[in-house]
Design a protein around this motif. Structure first.
Motif, PDB file in Angstrom:
ATOM      1  N   LEU A 169       4.569  -7.628  -6.850  1.00 15.61           N
ATOM      2  CA  LEU A 169       5.499  -8.580  -7.451  1.00 15.61           C
ATOM      3  C   LEU A 169       6.502  -7.906  -8.378  1.00 15.61           C
ATOM      4  O   LEU A 169       7.674  -8.283  -8.412  1.00 15.61           O
ATOM      5  CB  LEU A 169       4.717  -9.649  -8.228  1.00 15.61           C
ATOM      6  CG  LEU A 169       3.889 -10.635  -7.400  1.00 15.61           C
ATOM      7  CD1 LEU A 169       3.029 -11.501  -8.313  1.00 15.61           C
ATOM      8  CD2 LEU A 169       4.781 -11.501  -6.521  1.00 15.61           C
ATOM      9  N   THR A 170       6.055  -6.900  -9.130  1.00  9.58           N
ATOM     10  CA  THR A 170       6.920  -6.307 -10.151  1.00  9.58           C
ATOM     11  C   THR A 170       7.746  -5.129  -9.646  1.00  9.58           C
ATOM     12  O   THR A 170       8.720  -4.744 -10.287  1.00  9.58           O
ATOM     13  CB  THR A 170       6.096  -5.862 -11.375  1.00  9.58           C
ATOM     14  OG1 THR A 170       5.034  -5.003 -10.941  1.00  9.58           O
ATOM     15  CG2 THR A 170       5.490  -7.067 -12.078  1.00  9.58           C
ATOM     16  N   ASN A 171       7.369  -4.563  -8.506  1.00 11.36           N
ATOM     17  CA  ASN A 171       8.183  -3.480  -7.922  1.00 11.36           C
ATOM     18  C   ASN A 171       8.670  -3.897  -6.529  1.00 11.36           C
ATOM     19  O   ASN A 171       8.799  -3.080  -5.627  1.00 11.36           O
ATOM     20  CB  ASN A 171       7.374  -2.178  -7.835  1.00 11.36           C
ATOM     21  CG  ASN A 171       8.276  -0.952  -7.751  1.00 11.36           C
ATOM     22  OD1 ASN A 171       9.420  -0.965  -8.190  1.00 11.36           O
ATOM     23  ND2 ASN A 171       7.764   0.121  -7.175  1.00 11.36           N
ATOM     24  N   ARG A 172       8.979  -5.156  -6.397  1.00  7.84           N
ATOM     25  CA  ARG A 172       9.291  -5.750  -5.096  1.00  7.84           C
ATOM     26  C   ARG A 172      10.435  -5.056  -4.374  1.00  7.84           C
ATOM     27  O   ARG A 172      10.307  -4.702  -3.195  1.00  7.84           O
ATOM     28  CB  ARG A 172       9.627  -7.238  -5.288  1.00  7.84           C
ATOM     29  CG  ARG A 172       9.969  -7.961  -3.978  1.00  7.84           C
ATOM     30  CD  ARG A 172      10.224  -9.421  -4.243  1.00  7.84           C
ATOM     31  NE  ARG A 172      11.328  -9.618  -5.184  1.00  7.84           N
ATOM     32  CZ  ARG A 172      11.696 -10.804  -5.664  1.00  7.84           C
ATOM     33  NH1 ARG A 172      11.052 -11.893  -5.293  1.00  7.84           N
ATOM     34  NH2 ARG A 172      12.716 -10.890  -6.503  1.00  7.84           N
ATOM     35  N   ASP A 173      11.558  -4.855  -5.036  1.00 10.09           N
ATOM     36  CA  ASP A 173      12.738  -4.312  -4.363  1.00 10.09           C
ATOM     37  C   ASP A 173      12.476  -2.905  -3.819  1.00 10.09           C
ATOM     38  O   ASP A 173      12.837  -2.589  -2.679  1.00 10.09           O
ATOM     39  CB  ASP A 173      13.934  -4.289  -5.309  1.00 10.09           C
ATOM     40  CG  ASP A 173      14.446  -5.689  -5.631  1.00 10.09           C
ATOM     41  OD1 ASP A 173      14.057  -6.646  -4.925  1.00 10.09           O
ATOM     42  OD2 ASP A 173      15.226  -5.824  -6.587  1.00 10.09           O
ATOM     43  N   ALA A 174      11.860  -2.069  -4.630  1.00 11.52           N
ATOM     44  CA  ALA A 174      11.593  -0.696  -4.197  1.00 11.52           C
ATOM     45  C   ALA A 174      10.570  -0.672  -3.066  1.00 11.52           C
ATOM     46  O   ALA A 174      10.687   0.123  -2.117  1.00 11.52           O
ATOM     47  CB  ALA A 174      11.105   0.146  -5.369  1.00 11.52           C
ATOM     48  N   ILE A 175       9.563  -1.536  -3.140  1.00 14.61           N
ATOM     49  CA  ILE A 175       8.551  -1.584  -2.079  1.00 14.61           C
ATOM     50  C   ILE A 175       9.163  -2.084  -0.782  1.00 14.61           C
ATOM     51  O   ILE A 175       8.907  -1.535   0.305  1.00 14.61           O
ATOM     52  CB  ILE A 175       7.364  -2.468  -2.509  1.00 14.61           C
ATOM     53  CG1 ILE A 175       6.582  -1.773  -3.633  1.00 14.61           C
ATOM     54  CG2 ILE A 175       6.441  -2.755  -1.324  1.00 14.61           C
ATOM     55  CD1 ILE A 175       5.485  -2.623  -4.242  1.00 14.61           C
ATOM     56  N   LEU A 176       9.989  -3.107  -0.861  1.00 21.53           N
ATOM     57  CA  LEU A 176      10.641  -3.622   0.351  1.00 21.53           C
ATOM     58  C   LEU A 176      11.535  -2.564   0.984  1.00 21.53           C
ATOM     59  O   LEU A 176      11.573  -2.417   2.221  1.00 21.53           O
ATOM     60  CB  LEU A 176      11.457  -4.878   0.013  1.00 21.53           C
ATOM     61  CG  LEU A 176      10.652  -6.143  -0.267  1.00 21.53           C
ATOM     62  CD1 LEU A 176      11.582  -7.257  -0.747  1.00 21.53           C
ATOM     63  CD2 LEU A 176       9.878  -6.595   0.972  1.00 21.53           C
ATOM     64  N   GLU A 177      12.251  -1.828   0.145  1.00 22.57           N
ATOM     65  CA  GLU A 177      13.106  -0.759   0.662  1.00 22.57           C
ATOM     66  C   GLU A 177      12.278   0.275   1.424  1.00 22.57           C
ATOM     67  O   GLU A 177      12.650   0.694   2.528  1.00 22.57           O
ATOM     68  CB  GLU A 177      13.848  -0.092  -0.491  1.00 22.57           C
ATOM     69  CG  GLU A 177      14.763   1.046  -0.055  1.00 22.57           C
ATOM     70  CD  GLU A 177      15.474   1.710  -1.218  1.00 22.57           C
ATOM     71  OE1 GLU A 177      15.933   2.852  -1.042  1.00 22.57           O
ATOM     72  OE2 GLU A 177      15.562   1.093  -2.303  1.00 22.57           O
ATOM     73  N   MET A 178      11.136   0.670   0.858  1.00 24.12           N
ATOM     74  CA  MET A 178      10.295   1.666   1.514  1.00 24.12           C
ATOM     75  C   MET A 178       9.612   1.099   2.758  1.00 24.12           C
ATOM     76  O   MET A 178       9.451   1.809   3.760  1.00 24.12           O
ATOM     77  CB  MET A 178       9.250   2.200   0.551  1.00 24.12           C
ATOM     78  CG  MET A 178       9.767   3.231  -0.436  1.00 24.12           C
ATOM     79  SD  MET A 178      10.700   4.599   0.346  1.00 24.12           S
ATOM     80  CE  MET A 178       9.533   5.176   1.577  1.00 24.12           C
TER      81      MET A 178
END
Length: 286
Positions: A239-248
């Protein structure tokens, strides 16, 4: 050597308990106070010699502490800091072990009273086990702990946090919180997403009926070991690192699609090259 008179550990599990153990062993802390909601776990921490005493009241637990280590799930860290902030002693340093830093550091820096200091940190170490009984003093030996200062970080507080992780046996790179989150999304968060997905995929595949997971051997178990990690912790990370995780995840999907194409085409040389490239890169990090 750096010595803290009183260290308060909020969340006495693998991460918090292991740091308390090694700092006690090295004589870097005179007293350790455990803070948490699970009283049985806290009592066990005293029995094991991880803690000197404990309390379930965070406000009382941080009184007089010159170091507070917050080792709770990521989403809760700002809430915990907000709760304890009015009760921190002058000069107290608060640091954390959360694996997402932009969210945590931005929130917590604003919560600190004048004369107290927040320094973000992330020890890249752990196992799939939790609770104080899972803690051990060599967890951080030979590992990295990324410390994430900002323009607001007090220089002396930063120096002390870096030193305490060195005492624990870690190397300590400094990194901008945003950069940190992109890095760990690749090396830690994505592998966990893949492991959780793989276990669910194999368990959900029912073409031939039966329990496929019961046939799993060493390779599958080794690869998916991290899917036994704390679900609440990983929910918060997602939830808190959503953007970076989605990018990866999107980036990874491109490689999986490439591999699928090679398999579908029966491209022997392409497969060999793909696997060889991965092997060489993996072997180089050992």
């Amino acid at each position: 050597m750096l010595v803290f008179n009183r260290m308060a550990v909020i969340g006495v599990g693998l991460i918090g308990g292991s740091l308390a153990r090694i700092l006690r062993e090295k004589g870097a802390v005179k007293e350790v106070v455990g803070i948490g909601r699970g009283e049985e776990n806290l009592k066990r921490g005293v029995e094991l010699g991880v803690l000197d005493r404990y309390t379930t009241n965070a406000k009382e637990g941080v009184a007089g502490a010159d170091l507070v280590f917050v080792a709770t799930p990521v989403c809760s860290i700002p809430k915990v800091v907000a709760e304890i902030a009015p009760f921190l002693a002058p000069g107290c340093i608060v640091t954390d072990g959360g694996s997402v830093k932009e969210f945590v550091v931005e929130a917590c820096e604003q919560l600190m009273p004048e004369g107290t200091f927040f320094v973000g940190g992330h020890p890249i170490a752990g196992t799939e086990h939790s609770g104080v009984e899972a803690s051990f003093s060599t967890l951080y030996q030979g590992k990295r702990c990324i410390v994430t200062p900002t323009a607001n970080t007090d220089a002396l507080a930063l120096e002390k946090v870096v030193e305490l992780w060195k005492i624990a046996g870690s190397t300590v790179p400094l990194m901008d919180p945003v950069q940190h989150d992109r890095v760990v999304a690749a090396i830690s968060h994505l592998p966990h997403m893949v492991a959780y997905s793989l276990v669910n995929a194999v368990d959900g595949y029912d073409r031939f009926g039966g329990d496929l997971l019961s046939f799993s051997a060493g390779g599958f178990r080794d690869f998916t070991r991290i899917a036994s990690s704390d679900p609440v912790m990983w929910r918060d990370i997602a939830l808190t690192n959503r953007d970076a995780i989605l990018e990866m995840m999107d980036f990874f999907s491109g490689y999986l699609e490439t591999l699928r194409g090679l398999v579908a085409e029966g491209d022997a040389e392409g497969l060999r090259s793909f696997f060889l490239n991965s092997k060489e890169k993996r072997d180089a990090i050992l």
